[in-house]
Design an enzyme around this catalytic site. Structure first.
Site, PDB file in Angstrom:
ATOM      1  N   HIS A 148       2.040   4.231  -3.128  1.00  0.00           N
ATOM      2  CA  HIS A 148       2.060   5.691  -2.996  1.00  0.00           C
ATOM      3  C   HIS A 148       3.407   6.235  -3.468  1.00  0.00           C
ATOM      4  O   HIS A 148       3.488   7.205  -4.216  1.00  0.00           O
ATOM      5  CB  HIS A 148       1.851   6.095  -1.534  1.00  0.00           C
ATOM      6  CG  HIS A 148       0.451   5.985  -1.038  1.00  0.00           C
ATOM      7  ND1 HIS A 148      -0.637   6.484  -1.728  1.00  0.00           N
ATOM      8  CD2 HIS A 148      -0.050   5.460   0.120  1.00  0.00           C
ATOM      9  CE1 HIS A 148      -1.743   6.256  -1.036  1.00  0.00           C
ATOM     10  NE2 HIS A 148      -1.410   5.637   0.083  1.00  0.00           N
ATOM     11  N   HIS A 170       0.840  -1.205   0.000  1.00  0.00           N
ATOM     12  CA  HIS A 170       0.000   0.000   0.000  1.00  0.00           C
ATOM     13  C   HIS A 170       0.872   1.250   0.000  1.00  0.00           C
ATOM     14  O   HIS A 170       0.707   2.156  -0.828  1.00  0.00           O
ATOM     15  CB  HIS A 170      -0.903  -0.032   1.236  1.00  0.00           C
ATOM     16  CG  HIS A 170      -1.693   1.224   1.453  1.00  0.00           C
ATOM     17  ND1 HIS A 170      -3.056   1.268   1.285  1.00  0.00           N
ATOM     18  CD2 HIS A 170      -1.325   2.477   1.849  1.00  0.00           C
ATOM     19  CE1 HIS A 170      -3.488   2.490   1.551  1.00  0.00           C
ATOM     20  NE2 HIS A 170      -2.448   3.249   1.901  1.00  0.00           N
ATOM     21  N   GLU A 171       1.833   1.297   0.926  1.00  0.00           N
ATOM     22  CA  GLU A 171       2.692   2.472   1.041  1.00  0.00           C
ATOM     23  C   GLU A 171       3.646   2.593  -0.152  1.00  0.00           C
ATOM     24  O   GLU A 171       3.902   3.701  -0.651  1.00  0.00           O
ATOM     25  CB  GLU A 171       3.495   2.409   2.348  1.00  0.00           C
ATOM     26  CG  GLU A 171       2.647   2.416   3.611  1.00  0.00           C
ATOM     27  CD  GLU A 171       1.845   3.695   3.769  1.00  0.00           C
ATOM     28  OE1 GLU A 171       2.191   4.710   3.131  1.00  0.00           O
ATOM     29  OE2 GLU A 171       0.864   3.693   4.537  1.00  0.00           O
TER      30      GLU A 171
END
Length: 224
Positions: free
Chosen positions: A80, A76-77
Site C-alpha cells: 500500500h 501487505h501494508e
C-alpha cells in the site's frame, strides 16, 4: 487495510521515519508472538510444545509465525505504502497498540483476533490510482499464498519427517496470506475491498475468483 488522513507531503522515494520503524517493529513483534501462541492452540499448548519438542520445535513455530506476519501482514501494508508513494502521496504505517494487545490476549486462549495497524495515506489521486493503492495489499497476499502453497506441496511430497513438518507450517503461512487477502477484499469500509468494489467491480470479481481458485487448488492437492 489502508486509511486516509491529513499528513505532510510525500517524500520522493520509499522511506521510513524513525517513528514509523518503531511502529513496524512493535506490530511485527506482537503479531509474531500472537501467531506463535495461536498456531499451537494457546499459551498452555505452547508451553507443552516447548516441553515435548524443545527449542527446535519452538524455533520452527516462531520462525513460521514471523514469516507469516512479515508476508501476510507487513508486506501487505508496505505494498500500500509503495504504490501510494509512487503516486506522490504521503504514506506511513501506524500500529494500533490496543489492537495488538487484543491479538496477544486472544491468542493466549488459542484463537486470534487483532487489529495490528494500517498505512495512513494522504494525497490527491485519481479513482484508478486509488484502486491500485487499495488492491496492492490483497494482491500481494494472493501471490504469496500461491508461492507458499507450491512450496508446501513440494515439501509434503517427500518422505522426510522434518520436511513434512515444515510443509505444515509453510501451508499455514499460505493459508494466512490467503485468508488475509480474502478478508481485506470484503466490500465493507474501511477494508480495501470496499474501495475496489466501488471503483472497479470487474477487478474485485477477478480477485475474489482468484482467491476461491487458490483455496480450491490448495484443498485439491491437500495443502489445506
Amino acid at each position: 487495510m489502508s486509511y486516509r488522513v491529513r499528513v505532510e507531503p510525500s517524500p520522493p522515494r520509499m522511506r521510513f521515519s524513525p517513528f514509523e520503524i518503531q511502529h513496524i517493529l512493535l506490530a511485527v513483534g506482537a503479531m509474531t508472538l500472537a501467531f506463535s501462541l495461536a498456531t499451537v492452540g494457546g499459551i498452555y499448548a505452547f508451553l507443552d510444545a516447548l516441553d515435548r519438542g524443545g527449542p527446535v520445535l519452538i524455533g520452527i513455530i516462531v520462525l513460521s509465525s514471523f514469516v507469516a506476519v512479515v508476508t501476510a501482514f507487513l508486506l501487505h501494508e508496505l505494498m500500500h505504502k509503495k504504490v501510494a508513494q509512487r503516486y506522490g502521496c504521503y504514506a506511513e504505517f501506524r500500529a494500533y497498540p490496543m489492537g495488538l494487545l487484543l491479538g496477544v490476549f486472544t491468542a493466549a486462549f488459542g484463537f486470534m483476533f487483532a487489529a495490528p495497524g494500517a498505512v495512513m495515506v494522504s494525497g490527491q489521486v485519481s479513482g484508478r490510482q486509488n484502486v491500485r493503492i487499495s488492491a496492492a495489499g490483497p494482491a500481494t497476499n494472493l501471490v504469496l499464498a500461491a508461492a507458499f502453497m507450491g512450496l508446501a506441496f513440494l515439501l509434503g511430497a517427500t518422505l522426510d519427517p522434518l520436511a513434512s513438518l515444515l510443509s505444515y507450517f509453510v501451508a499455514t503461512i499460505a493459508f494466512v496470506n490467503l485468508f488475509l487477502g480474502f478478508f481485506n477484499l470484503i466490500p465493507f469500509p474501511p477494508l480495501d475491498g470496499s474501495k475496489i468494489f466501488a471503483l472497479d467491480k470487474p477487478l474485485w470479481v477477478a480477485m475474489i475468483a482468484a482467491t476461491a481458485a487458490l483455496y480450491v487448488a490448495g484443498w485439491y492437492v491437500r495443502v489445506f
